[in-house]
Design an enzyme around this catalytic site. Structure first.
Site, PDB file in Angstrom:
ATOM      1  N   LYS A 148      -6.156  12.439   5.357  1.00 21.57           N
ATOM      2  CA  LYS A 148      -7.587  12.745   5.204  1.00 21.57           C
ATOM      3  C   LYS A 148      -8.375  12.376   6.452  1.00 21.57           C
ATOM      4  CE  LYS A 148      -5.993  13.775   1.339  1.00 21.57           C
ATOM      5  NZ  LYS A 148      -4.533  13.917   1.519  1.00 21.57           N
ATOM      6  N   GLY A 152       0.813  -1.216   0.000  1.00 25.85           N
ATOM      7  CA  GLY A 152       0.000   0.000   0.000  1.00 25.85           C
ATOM      8  C   GLY A 152       0.841   1.257   0.000  1.00 25.85           C
ATOM      9  N   ILE A 161       0.789  19.286   0.902  1.00 24.42           N
ATOM     10  CA  ILE A 161       1.058  18.713   2.226  1.00 24.42           C
ATOM     11  C   ILE A 161       1.012  19.793   3.292  1.00 24.42           C
ATOM     12  CG2 ILE A 161       2.752  17.480   3.631  1.00 24.42           C
ATOM     13  CD1 ILE A 161       3.805  16.226   0.994  1.00 24.42           C
ATOM     14  N   CYS A 199       0.829   6.168   0.209  1.00 27.06           N
ATOM     15  CA  CYS A 199      -0.560   6.641   0.176  1.00 27.06           C
ATOM     16  C   CYS A 199      -1.385   6.054   1.308  1.00 27.06           C
ATOM     17  CB  CYS A 199      -1.205   6.301  -1.167  1.00 27.06           C
ATOM     18  SG  CYS A 199      -2.956   6.719  -1.216  1.00 27.06           S
ATOM     19  N   GLY A 256       7.807  18.931  -0.003  1.00 31.11           N
ATOM     20  CA  GLY A 256       7.641  17.949  -1.074  1.00 31.11           C
ATOM     21  C   GLY A 256       8.315  16.629  -0.753  1.00 31.11           C
ATOM     22  N   HIS A 314     -31.020  19.595  -7.948  1.00 24.00           N
ATOM     23  CA  HIS A 314     -31.122  20.769  -7.079  1.00 24.00           C
ATOM     24  C   HIS A 314     -31.748  20.352  -5.753  1.00 24.00           C
ATOM     25  CE1 HIS A 314     -31.941  24.903  -5.837  1.00 24.00           C
ATOM     26  NE2 HIS A 314     -33.173  24.509  -5.516  1.00 24.00           N
TER      27      HIS A 314
END
Length: 462
Positions: free
Chosen positions: A55, A43, A183, A46, A266, A439
């Protein structure tokens, strides 16, 4: 496990992150005999140190903000504080569930999984655990690690990387974040929601500098409103310990002090000491160079993901890995259109985009051939209900297709799917305007923006 010299796999993959495991799954699906080698956890970045855990932290921060702000929706709630141990348990439970699922998926596809630190030993082999794994083709997918600057030592104590930030056992009272890219602004957003006093230092003139300038300015306005401080346009000079924290000095002499310094400038490729150069693989600044089909200069070797100088996004790694597997299986493949890849920064508010910026469009087509339209979310009912502010900006070639969609606002990451189709199918504004959007939804804002661009605005001014 059949991984000695008597077995020759169709594909040997070094690295089990997004690009590597996607190639393994797709290759096995297409009938290739695949070996997947990973030194740490299947994995990769990520799942374990990037997309998923960040997240989770951001969502926990969103819940904290909702508790603080509940009263404006007529809900009586009190915010008691952040329990970092419980936040980490929530985050780790999410990761664990996905990790187990991925392990099961790899096993079910009959991929030969080898845990160990591999090294490219020839154009067709990788050495791991004292054995040589032979393949007709080798895919390099060794990923990336957080970068630093000369003279700036990440010690994991007061000067930390994003890896350390994801496991920090406390909410820092104050933090300096070096780097205003994805980040940096995501950590700034999460830590501010948790209660930190945050300052972002970015050497370029805007936050999220690769996005359209309008998106950057909207995010900066939102961060000011949230009390997130930032210093733009001056580069880092040095960092030093103080009695109880760290001091950062910029090139113009300005200084900032905080409890911790997060270095978020980075990620750099993992390629040193892995045998790439010895086997003649062309490289530049640590990146492996590839053509549009992810092929290196060595015919039996390909490379994907953060190891190559393309967009450092998990979904790009997925696409590149699948492309390699399909090419080796003899299928007709189409190179990745990197402009057509959706990008999302999951801070509060979110920044999402696909296609090219207005500045890039003018550079390519000429300033007189480019039309830009902004649709303010103040005119969108669902955004009003959510109390989010922002804009959708469309960039169009005059009398032609929409070549850029740039969005700022809560949940805009969930709207980028349709934006991706609009860009990649080269849709005309009038064609999108014909589609009826539900809507009230935020998705409706995309439809309203295209109605306006097609010359028939509904809930917006001409």
């Amino acid at each position: 496990m059949a991984n000695d010299a008597s077995t020759v796999f169709d594909l040997v993959i070094l690295g089990g992150g997004s690009g590597g495991y996607a190639a393994a799954l797709r290759g096995a699906q297409l009938g290739l005999d695949v070996a997947l080698i990973e030194k740490n956890k299947l994995g990769g970045t990520c799942l374990h140190n990037g997309c998923i855990p960040t997240k989770a932290l951001l969502h926990a921060g969103e819940i904290a903000d909702q508790a603080r702000e509940a009263d404006q929706f007529g809900v009586k709630a009190t915010f008691e504080g952040i329990d970092m141990a419980a936040v980490h348990k929530y985050k780790d439970d999410v990761i664990s569930g996905l990790y187990k699922g991925l392990q099961g998926l790899v096993a079910s596809r009959k991929v030969t999984y080898i845990e160990g630190e591999g090294k490219l030993s020839s154009p067709t082999s990788v050495d791991v655990n004292g054995q040589r794994v032979q393949g007709r083709h080798v895919l390099l997918a060794t990923g990336s690690v957080p970068k630093s600057l000369p003279g700036l030592e990440i010690d994991g104590n007061r000067i930390i990387s994003s890896d350390h930030g994801l496991t920090l056992d406390r909410v820092p009272k104050s933090a300096i974040i070096l780097g205003g890219g994805v980040i940096g602004v995501e950590f700034a957003s999460a830590w501010k929601s948790f209660g930190s006093d945050v300052t972002v230092v970015e050497g370029l003139k805007h936050l999220v500098p690769v996005e359209d300038e309008n998106s950057s300015k909207l995010l900066e306005r939102a961060f000011r409103k949230r009390g997130i401080k930032f210093n733009l346009g001056t580069f880092f000079e040095k960092a030093e310990y103080t009695q109880d924290g760290v001091r950062v000095t910029l090139a113009d002499g300005k200084t900032f002090e905080a409890e911790v310094l997060l270095v978020a400038i980075g990620r750099g490729p993992v390629s040193q000491g892995l045998g790439y150069e010895e086997q003649g693989v062309a490289m530049d600044r640590g990146y492996v160079l590839v053509d549009e089909y992810m092929q290196t200069n060595v015919p039996t070797i390909s490379a994907v993901g953060d190891l190559v100088p393309t967009l450092q996004l998990a979904h790009v790694g997925f696409a590149e890995g699948m492309l390699v597997a399909e090419r080796l299986a003899g299928l007709k493949t189409v190179p990745v259109d990197y402009d057509g890849v959706p990008k999302v920064t999951y801070c509060h508010p979110e920044v999402a985009s696909v296609g090219i910026t207005e500045a890039k469009a003018k550079e390519i087509y000429g300033a007189d051939k480019v039309v830009a339209l902004k649709y303010n979310l103040a005119g969108n009912g669902k955004s009003k209900i959510l109390k989010t502010a922002g804009e959708i900006k469309l960039v169009q070639v005059k009398d032609g297709a929409v070549v850029g969609v740039h969005m700022v606002g809560d949940r805009m990451g969930e709207q980028v799917g349709e934006a991706q189709l609009i860009y990649n199918w080269e849709a005309l504004p009038a064609e999108v305007a014909q589609l009826i959007h539900a809507h009230p939804t935020q998705n409706e804002a995309l439809g309203e923006a295209h109605l306006a661009l097609a010359g028939k605005p509904l809930h917006s001014h001409d």
